[in-house]
Scaffold this motif. Sequence first.
Motif, short mmCIF file in Angstrom:
data_model
loop_
_atom_site.label_atom_id
_atom_site.label_comp_id
_atom_site.label_asym_id
_atom_site.label_seq_id
_atom_site.Cartn_x
_atom_site.Cartn_y
_atom_site.Cartn_z
N TYR A 17 66.46 -144.75 -19.83
CA TYR A 17 67.63 -144.42 -19.04
C TYR A 17 68.01 -143.14 -19.21
O TYR A 17 68.52 -142.34 -18.43
CB TYR A 17 68.64 -145.47 -19.49
N SER A 189 60.82 -145.69 -13.95
CA SER A 189 61.79 -146.59 -14.66
C SER A 189 61.50 -147.90 -14.36
O SER A 189 61.60 -148.96 -14.96
CB SER A 189 63.12 -146.26 -14.43
N LYS A 193 58.93 -152.21 -15.65
CA LYS A 193 59.75 -153.37 -15.52
C LYS A 193 58.91 -154.19 -14.44
O LYS A 193 59.43 -155.20 -13.88
CB LYS A 193 61.14 -153.62 -15.17
N PRO A 213 70.04 -156.04 -9.35
CA PRO A 213 70.37 -155.43 -10.66
C PRO A 213 69.65 -154.18 -10.54
O PRO A 213 70.10 -153.23 -11.43
CB PRO A 213 69.85 -156.58 -11.48
N PHE A 214 68.44 -153.99 -10.40
CA PHE A 214 67.70 -152.71 -10.28
C PHE A 214 68.39 -151.44 -9.49
O PHE A 214 68.61 -150.46 -10.03
CB PHE A 214 66.28 -152.65 -9.83
N TRP A 216 71.65 -151.66 -8.70
CA TRP A 216 73.18 -151.26 -9.59
C TRP A 216 72.99 -150.58 -10.77
O TRP A 216 73.58 -149.31 -10.83
CB TRP A 216 73.66 -152.53 -9.84
N LYS A 217 71.72 -150.56 -11.53
CA LYS A 217 71.34 -149.99 -12.68
C LYS A 217 71.29 -148.57 -12.35
O LYS A 217 71.68 -147.64 -12.89
CB LYS A 217 70.46 -150.54 -13.33
N SER A 218 70.22 -148.14 -11.29
CA SER A 218 70.03 -147.11 -10.89
C SER A 218 71.28 -146.16 -10.21
O SER A 218 71.43 -144.87 -10.67
CB SER A 218 68.99 -146.81 -9.73
N LYS A 220 74.22 -146.49 -11.27
CA LYS A 220 74.94 -146.28 -12.31
C LYS A 220 74.56 -144.92 -13.04
O LYS A 220 75.41 -144.21 -13.19
CB LYS A 220 75.21 -147.37 -13.32
N LEU A 221 73.06 -144.79 -13.15
CA LEU A 221 72.51 -143.89 -13.71
C LEU A 221 72.85 -142.51 -12.95
O LEU A 221 73.21 -141.34 -13.16
CB LEU A 221 71.14 -143.92 -14.05
N THR A 275 65.36 -146.36 -5.41
CA THR A 275 64.94 -147.67 -6.38
C THR A 275 64.66 -148.84 -5.36
O THR A 275 63.94 -149.70 -5.56
CB THR A 275 66.53 -148.23 -6.90
#
Length: 291
Positions: A17, A189, A193, A213-214, A216-218, A220-221, A275
Amino acid sequence: MSSSFERYQKRRLISSYFSVVISIALVLFLLGILGLLMLNAKKVADLFKEQVTVTIYLKDSAKDVEVKQLEKSLALADYVKSTTYVSKEQAAESMKEENGDDFMEFLGFNPLWNNIDVNLKADYLTSEKLEELAASVSEKSFVEEVKYDKDLVSLMNSRVKKISFWVLLLSAIFTLIAVLLINSSIRLSVYAKRFTIKTMQMVGATKRFIRKPFVWKSIKLGVIGAILAIIALGFIVYYIDQAFPELQLRQSPLLIGGLFLLVFILGIVITWISTHIATQRFLNLKTDQLY
């Protein structure tokens, strides 16, 4: 043993991350620098153009009323940025300071003329406009001569056009490179997974459910990377404004704010698209293709 492996996986995940955030921040920072360059390219070009001086030399017989009237009419013209009256005494003093010796002692008189220095606004600094100005002023009976550097004006206008073209081209190339770099970081990244993605798919999870979820996580990053890039750009803007106050960067808060907002939006949009594409690719792969 399991807790040690979990800690290792957690550290590996955090490291992944962190590298993604740094990659996004650096790329967005470079894009922001290019944006600053594009926004201020015209300002820089205009500053150089407005340094070109048209000098109107006046006859010794010129009356003060005539000179003041000419200077006032030029100052009120919409194409003129500034006018400065320079007396022959002031001109002689300037030459004395530049050359270090007093030429009037040798000659016994002052051969210079009173003159009016005119600086045009950048948008009007063309050969046609300068010739028009020179022709209209030369008609005055008390004007001796009108001088300006024709070759410099032509060269400057042609160079400005070429530089503007190359700045746009480089910006387009760097934007493409930036998108590819961020896309590569996101893909790596997601690649780590890929087995988790395939396992969720095999137990019946929908593609949208797996992808969410992937994404949203990206995002955020991407937001974190964009904020870091904006902070760095803020320091750059402050430094440039201190070093080159004539650019007046902080006098254009809407432009700078718009650039920061664009960097922020790009951080979200590029990570979201990258993503989405990366997860879709692994979702479409067969199990034996994951290895």
